[in-house]
Design an enzyme around this catalytic site. Structure first.
Site, PDB file in Angstrom:
ATOM      1  N   CYS A  18      12.657  -1.683  23.244  1.00  0.00           N
ATOM      2  CA  CYS A  18      13.052  -0.305  23.538  1.00  0.00           C
ATOM      3  C   CYS A  18      13.323  -0.069  25.016  1.00  0.00           C
ATOM      4  CB  CYS A  18      11.990   0.672  23.033  1.00  0.00           C
ATOM      5  SG  CYS A  18      10.297   0.231  23.482  1.00  0.00           S
ATOM      6  N   ARG A  40       0.818  -1.220   0.000  1.00  0.00           N
ATOM      7  CA  ARG A  40       0.000   0.000   0.000  1.00  0.00           C
ATOM      8  C   ARG A  40       0.854   1.273   0.000  1.00  0.00           C
ATOM      9  NH1 ARG A  40      -0.550  -2.068   5.142  1.00  0.00           N
ATOM     10  NH2 ARG A  40       0.167  -0.749   6.863  1.00  0.00           N
ATOM     11  N   HIS A  63      10.719   7.042  26.833  1.00  0.00           N
ATOM     12  CA  HIS A  63      10.401   6.090  27.894  1.00  0.00           C
ATOM     13  C   HIS A  63      11.188   6.449  29.153  1.00  0.00           C
ATOM     14  CE1 HIS A  63       8.184   3.864  25.064  1.00  0.00           C
ATOM     15  NE2 HIS A  63       8.893   2.752  24.979  1.00  0.00           N
TER      16      HIS A  63
END
Length: 341
Positions: A132, A39, A244
């Site tokens: 992460c 796409r 984070h």
């Protein structure tokens, strides 16, 4: 002479950040290709701030033959289907998904922590990028482990919505806007409202009551740093767009003071110690956005255990937690194994 580099999942948050980091660090690319899902075929994206536009190739038809390194940021599904094909074509894959992290034949690398592990990459021609939240934590833990041998870690995370991709960021924005203008709040990506809220649930629940995100932090820390370390995690999604944060309680085999820990962290690779015991003398997520460092603040002794410390750790999860670490792995791979010229 440089490398021929492919970024798979180039239109996503992490893929775009990979392109930015490659450009910023002037990674030696003779050629770079952006690859994405069907796409996105033909979509143009910028290669960092170079002004160079890359037209996305369809991953279903892309031939990895002759390419040196492929940075995968497309999730476990595409990684499962296409990473082995790229590896078989002689292109070394650095994968950001969780799919290969615990494969014993795939190195799981944080360059500041376990660079020697990369020497095992040739078994499958695949290298894994850690979660992460794990990546930033082990950067902070490694120098302390070397100094006094860590035996146990208890970590609570405060993870930004960008860890859930663009849909997570969009949901925080849309819910916040809806609350301010009095519209109905819709929940799609997260299990509960994330705006002005916190959700103690990231990834799926396991039979023992922990989530998969919490499990990842445990097993990945053991694989990267030391299998003897005991780790327990509580992972929480918070209404922060990027960055984070982690509150980490650490127990050691040997005595180490807060002052000694500060001295060690001040000299540690990848760590930026900002620890003034005054108002604002610490780092928050919004201040680390766009930066590659793992910031450590609020280093203090834990009086409830013998040889214990508590630290606050913050990092840009799209950078050190994903894109930057992947590019650092590519740089390490180039220095040790794929030398050009």
């Amino acid at each position: 002479m440089g490398y021929r580099v492919v970024v798979v999942g180039a239109t996503g948050n992490v893929g775009r950040e990979m392109l930015n980091v490659l450009a910023e660090r002037e990674f030696p690319c003779d050629e770079i290709a952006a690859v994405a899902s069907p796409r996105s075929t033909g979509v143009e994206i910028e290669f960092g701030e170079t002004g160079k536009m890359l037209k996305c190739h369809n991953i279903e038809h892309f031939d990895f033959t002759g390419w040196d390194i492929a940075l995968f940021a497309a999730g476990s599904g595409p990684a499962k289907e296409y990473a082995p094909k790229a590896a078989a074509a002689g292109c070394v894959v650095i994968d950001n998904s969780s799919l290969y992290r615990m494969d014993p034949d795939v190195p799981l690398i944080v360059p500041e922590v376990n660079p020697d592990a990369i020497d095992g990459y040739a078994k499958r021609n695949i290298i894994a990028n850690p979660n992460c939240s794990t990546a930033q934590m082990v950067v902070a833990l490694k120098p302390l482990h070397d100094a006094a041998r860590i035996t146990r870690v208890v970590v609570s995370t405060y993870q930004s919505v960008s860890g859930a991709g663009k849909p997570g960021m969009d949901e925080l924005f849309e819910q916040s806007r809806a609350i301010f203008v009095g519209d109905e709040v819709e929940t799609r990506k997260f299990t509960k409202q994330i705006a002005f809220n916190v959700i103690p649930h990231i990834d799926v629940f396991l039979d023992d009551g922990f989530t998969k995100e919490e499990w990842k932090m445990v097993v990945e820390t053991k694989k990267i740093l030391d299998p003897k370390i005991k780790v327990v995690a509580t992972c929480v999604r918070v209404p922060v767009f990027v960055g984070h944060s982690e509150a980490i309680n650490i127990e050691f085999a040997d005595e180490i003071s807060a002052k000694e820990a500060q001295d060690v962290l001040r000299e540690a690779p990848g760590v930026m110690l900002i620890d003034k015991r005054e108002d604002g003398g610490y780092v928050t997520p919004i201040e680390c956005v766009g930066d590659g460092a793992t910031y450590v603040s609020r280093v203090r002794e834990d009086p409830t255990v013998e040889n214990g410390l508590v630290i606050w750790c913050v990092s840009d999860n799209l950078r050190k937690g994903a894109a930057l670490n992947a590019v650092q792995i590519a740089e390490l791979l180039g220095r040790r194994h794929l030398k050009k010229g």
